[in-house]
Motif scaffolding. Structure first.
Motif, PDB file in Angstrom:
ATOM      1  N   ILE A 193      -5.598  -1.486  -4.453  1.00 37.24           N
ATOM      2  CA  ILE A 193      -4.577  -0.538  -4.927  1.00 37.24           C
ATOM      3  C   ILE A 193      -5.045   0.167  -6.202  1.00 37.24           C
ATOM      4  O   ILE A 193      -4.908   1.381  -6.352  1.00 37.24           O
ATOM      5  CB  ILE A 193      -3.247  -1.280  -5.155  1.00 37.24           C
ATOM      6  CG1 ILE A 193      -2.633  -1.671  -3.808  1.00 37.24           C
ATOM      7  CG2 ILE A 193      -2.276  -0.436  -5.978  1.00 37.24           C
ATOM      8  CD1 ILE A 193      -1.428  -2.581  -3.907  1.00 37.24           C
ATOM      9  N   THR A 194      -5.616  -0.590  -7.102  1.00 47.40           N
ATOM     10  CA  THR A 194      -6.113  -0.013  -8.355  1.00 47.40           C
ATOM     11  C   THR A 194      -7.253   0.970  -8.102  1.00 47.40           C
ATOM     12  O   THR A 194      -7.307   2.055  -8.696  1.00 47.40           O
ATOM     13  CB  THR A 194      -6.583  -1.122  -9.309  1.00 47.40           C
ATOM     14  OG1 THR A 194      -5.509  -2.042  -9.530  1.00 47.40           O
ATOM     15  CG2 THR A 194      -7.009  -0.541 -10.647  1.00 47.40           C
ATOM     16  N   PRO A 254      -1.233  -3.821 -10.117  1.00 49.01           N
ATOM     17  CA  PRO A 254      -0.130  -4.669  -9.676  1.00 49.01           C
ATOM     18  C   PRO A 254       0.017  -5.927 -10.531  1.00 49.01           C
ATOM     19  O   PRO A 254      -0.946  -6.413 -11.126  1.00 49.01           O
ATOM     20  CB  PRO A 254      -0.506  -5.038  -8.237  1.00 49.01           C
ATOM     21  CG  PRO A 254      -1.469  -3.990  -7.810  1.00 49.01           C
ATOM     22  CD  PRO A 254      -2.245  -3.649  -9.057  1.00 49.01           C
ATOM     23  N   ARG A 259       4.706   1.014  -9.182  1.00 45.85           N
ATOM     24  CA  ARG A 259       3.920  -0.151  -9.564  1.00 45.85           C
ATOM     25  C   ARG A 259       4.494  -1.342  -8.812  1.00 45.85           C
ATOM     26  O   ARG A 259       5.725  -1.522  -8.763  1.00 45.85           O
ATOM     27  CB  ARG A 259       3.973  -0.413 -11.067  1.00 45.85           C
ATOM     28  CG  ARG A 259       3.008  -1.526 -11.489  1.00 45.85           C
ATOM     29  CD  ARG A 259       3.067  -1.858 -12.958  1.00 45.85           C
ATOM     30  NE  ARG A 259       2.091  -2.892 -13.278  1.00 45.85           N
ATOM     31  CZ  ARG A 259       2.069  -3.568 -14.425  1.00 45.85           C
ATOM     32  NH1 ARG A 259       2.966  -3.306 -15.386  1.00 45.85           N
ATOM     33  NH2 ARG A 259       1.155  -4.512 -14.636  1.00 45.85           N
ATOM     34  N   VAL A 260       3.640  -2.151  -8.206  1.00 40.80           N
ATOM     35  CA  VAL A 260       4.122  -3.235  -7.361  1.00 40.80           C
ATOM     36  C   VAL A 260       3.843  -4.591  -8.000  1.00 40.80           C
ATOM     37  O   VAL A 260       2.867  -4.764  -8.733  1.00 40.80           O
ATOM     38  CB  VAL A 260       3.482  -3.175  -5.949  1.00 40.80           C
ATOM     39  CG1 VAL A 260       3.953  -1.929  -5.211  1.00 40.80           C
ATOM     40  CG2 VAL A 260       1.961  -3.213  -6.019  1.00 40.80           C
ATOM     41  N   ALA A 317       2.700   1.649  -3.435  1.00 37.20           N
ATOM     42  CA  ALA A 317       1.729   2.024  -4.465  1.00 37.20           C
ATOM     43  C   ALA A 317       1.293   3.469  -4.296  1.00 37.20           C
ATOM     44  O   ALA A 317       1.155   4.214  -5.281  1.00 37.20           O
ATOM     45  CB  ALA A 317       0.525   1.086  -4.408  1.00 37.20           C
ATOM     46  N   ARG A 334       0.831  -1.208   0.000  1.00 35.94           N
ATOM     47  CA  ARG A 334       0.000   0.000   0.000  1.00 35.94           C
ATOM     48  C   ARG A 334       0.868   1.262   0.000  1.00 35.94           C
ATOM     49  O   ARG A 334       0.582   2.232  -0.709  1.00 35.94           O
ATOM     50  CB  ARG A 334      -0.923  -0.009   1.218  1.00 35.94           C
ATOM     51  CG  ARG A 334      -1.982  -1.112   1.190  1.00 35.94           C
ATOM     52  CD  ARG A 334      -2.931  -1.016   2.377  1.00 35.94           C
ATOM     53  NE  ARG A 334      -3.969  -2.045   2.300  1.00 35.94           N
ATOM     54  CZ  ARG A 334      -3.973  -3.147   3.035  1.00 35.94           C
ATOM     55  NH1 ARG A 334      -2.998  -3.378   3.914  1.00 35.94           N
ATOM     56  NH2 ARG A 334      -4.945  -4.034   2.894  1.00 35.94           N
ATOM     57  N   GLY A 351      -3.759   3.563  -7.955  1.00 33.21           N
ATOM     58  CA  GLY A 351      -2.434   3.032  -8.240  1.00 33.21           C
ATOM     59  C   GLY A 351      -2.405   2.232  -9.524  1.00 33.21           C
ATOM     60  O   GLY A 351      -3.435   1.808 -10.045  1.00 33.21           O
TER      61      GLY A 351
END
Length: 259
Positions: free
Chosen positions: A47-48, A55, A29-30, A24, A21, A52
């Motif tokens: 996350i999206t 991933p 980008r994870v 991001a 978290r 973000g």
């Protein structure tokens, strides 16, 4: 230019999820690695939804010898390079080492040592090229002998030593290397290890989100070590005041009494 990702192991819960978290939220980008696909999918969606980048999800069991190959293949298939490696995955088992299942304890070494070492070295050329970094999650246990969790404590001593040495080797190449040494952190770790947190955990604990925030800031500031929480910061100093034998006995008494 090839897109870059921050690779985070053990990302399905606890400190690992919080690190995902944080990275991001800071624009990274994870790539999320853990055994539980459903947890990774849920975290990726979160996350999206927060804005973000999507991933990369890599379901993988780090106890398996080919886990490093599988991670590398998944990243290559996604067309990305690594600029930060976050070796967060790790676990311990509570109890006398000679009474625990040997295979389970060897799995601790596989995750806490082998996988961490593999990923740190496997992507070192990419880290140098991208002037990135390595964040290894150690523990205050790395400073101590640990009767009652002998293999886990020894594995974290390795993480501490390896990270400091790798830092010296990679610093001239522009790569940051930081070790984080938290004390007790409320997470799934305790349940998997097989013990109930005691008074020491209540006094020294730091929440996973706080550990992740401090870890991220420490890595970006190129700190050698991050020790979240005031209580933990004084432990290495206090260890210098007592003979090693006394420390060994005290840790054993504290841990084995909780059994």
């Amino acid at each position: 230019m090839t897109e870059r990702v921050t690779l985070i192991t053990g990302a399905s819960a606890g400190i690992g999820a919080e690190l995902a978290r944080v990275f991001a939220a800071k624009g990274h980008r994870v790539a999320l690695v853990a055994r539980r696909t459903d947890r990774l999918t849920s975290l990726a969606a979160e996350i999206t939804a927060a804005g973000g980048a999507a991933p990369v999800i890599i379901p993988c069991d780090l106890t398996q010898p080919d886990s490093g190959d599988r991670i590398a293949e998944a990243l290559a298939a996604s067309g990305v390079e690594v600029d930060f490696v976050v070796n967060n995955a790790g676990f311990g088992l509570f109890g006398r080492a000679f009474q625990r299942d040997r295979a389970d304890q060897l799995d601790i070494i596989a995750v806490n040592i082998r996988a961490l070492t593999d990923l740190s070295l496997r992507f070192s050329e990419q880290l140098i090229r991208n002037r990135g970094g390595i964040l290894n999650i150690g523990s205050i246990a790395g400073f101590l002998p640990g009767p009652g969790m002998a293999v886990y404590y020894a594995s974290k001593a390795y993480v501490l030593s390896f990270t400091e040495a790798l830092r010296a080797e990679l610093a001239p190449r522009g790569v940051r290397v930081t070790v984080v040494c938290p004390g007790p952190v409320p997470s799934e770790f305790q349940a998997r290890a097989g013990f109930t947190p005691g008074f020491d955990s209540a006094v020294l604990k730091v929440l996973p989100a706080n550990v992740a925030q401090q870890a991220y800031r420490g890595l970006m500031a190129n700190k050698r070590a991050v020790m979240p929480g005031l209580g933990i910061k004084i432990v290495p100093f206090l260890l210098r005041l007592f003979p090693r034998g006394f420390i060994l006995g005290a840790v054993g008494l504290l841990q084995l009494r909780q059994r």
